[in-house]
Design an enzyme around this catalytic site. Sequence first.
Site, short mmCIF file in Angstrom:
data_model
loop_
_atom_site.label_atom_id
_atom_site.label_comp_id
_atom_site.label_asym_id
_atom_site.label_seq_id
_atom_site.Cartn_x
_atom_site.Cartn_y
_atom_site.Cartn_z
CG HIS A 81 -1.81 1.23 1.26
ND1 HIS A 81 -1.44 2.41 1.86
CD2 HIS A 81 -3.04 1.46 0.75
CE1 HIS A 81 -2.39 3.31 1.71
NE2 HIS A 81 -3.38 2.75 1.05
CB CYS A 82 3.84 2.16 1.89
SG CYS A 82 3.07 1.87 3.50
CB ILE A 83 6.60 1.83 -2.29
CG1 ILE A 83 7.38 1.56 -1.00
CG2 ILE A 83 7.53 2.43 -3.34
CD1 ILE A 83 8.50 0.56 -1.17
CB ILE A 94 -0.61 4.03 -2.86
CG1 ILE A 94 -1.11 2.90 -3.77
CG2 ILE A 94 -1.78 4.92 -2.44
CD1 ILE A 94 -2.14 1.99 -3.15
CG ASP A 95 1.57 5.83 1.32
OD1 ASP A 95 0.44 5.45 0.96
OD2 ASP A 95 2.15 5.41 2.34
#
Length: 440
Positions: A271-273, A275-276
């Site tokens: 979810h992090c790299i 998307i954020d």
Amino acid sequence: MKTLLQKIQTKTATVGVIGLGYVGLPLAVEKAKAGFYVTGFDIQPQKVSLVNRGENYIGDIIPQELKDLVASGHLKATSDFEDIGKCDVIAICVPTPLDVFKQPDLSFVVSSAQSVADHLHKEMLVVLESTTYPGTTEEVLLPLFEEKGLKVGKDFYLAFSPERVDPGNHLYKTKNTPKVVGGCTDACTQHAKALYEAVLNAPVFAVSSPKEAEMTKILENTFRIVNCALANEMALVCNRMGINVWEVINAAATKPFGFVPFYPGPGVGGHCIPIDPFFLTYKARAYDYHTRLIEMAGEINDLMPEHVVERLMNLLNDQAKPLKNSSILLCGIAYKGDIDDLRESPALKIWQLLEQKGAIVTYTDPYCPEVLLNGEKVLSSPLMQELVQKADAVVITTAHKENVDYKLIADNAKLIFDTKNILSQSLNIRPETLENLHIL
């Protein structure tokens, strides 16, 4: 009568956690372990039932701890959001995906915040943990809450504290990962800081406002997406020049300063790299600024699945075999090694690209026994000698370090395309020592 701060400090505050996924459930468990009575809220009845039966579904949680907390009454779950009104503290830990245009979808956050607003009362602390663009806490949540006639920092407290969950990390878990908090007022920050100090075995750092806390999470993952893209671009260049990029990175990592090793792969997942950083790209446009470095990094990483398929096509071509109707075995489907998380997994994108070109794809992954692809459930095939021998190519797309017999693959595969260089790590096999082995 105790104040909210006193309730937090004495662990007599009733805590609610909205969203029982990869972030919310571990947080709820840690709060319950600290001695708070915790209610988890989720719209998915299956998750609620599992928690109330003490059955774990998140890899980073010790199953017996969950079972014991439920049995002791310190942790329960519900889909009845009316119970929010019984809580002194609420943490919002719901998904914040991007839409097809890479713009933030805050619908889960807004829906959760509205539920909180409907039951907001005096002496209540609300902390948003969902990753989002700078300004969300004050521009989206705060107006919803103040519509109820309560004053932030006086009647209720609102803060942002970014989640820092790293699935599969054996060293840093929710309990011992440092926390950052930023409140709408000094009093808000004080209450949020007290909460996490009562729960975590790690420092809690206070910043000036929610915006700084929100931007902290964006910076952390922008650092990663840019460096992942650099590693991937180096891999593309090194491949054309006949240079082993993995050897280059390992050599550069011997420098004790000024270099942090990042490694290439078939794309970025989780979810992090992926998307954020695009939350910042979206928000920056409102200030007439285009985050070109982030956008270029995203483009490079997004192209890696296509590069993998193109390389595989060329490798098969060298054996006078077309990709169409070839049998391709994907080894690993999770986005990261030794976990079962499929979110944004590049292996799924590679799978779809291969099928679009007519390849016959099967997969094996001990951590992901089944996967939903194009609306259909597909089961993992057991990694056996016959499966490997039948495949025209084995593509290693996830670096599972455990529960995968890489020697069986090395001994029996006609063609191996190792996009994670795991054979070198696990068996000390280099491409020049195994004729049918190729690395990214």
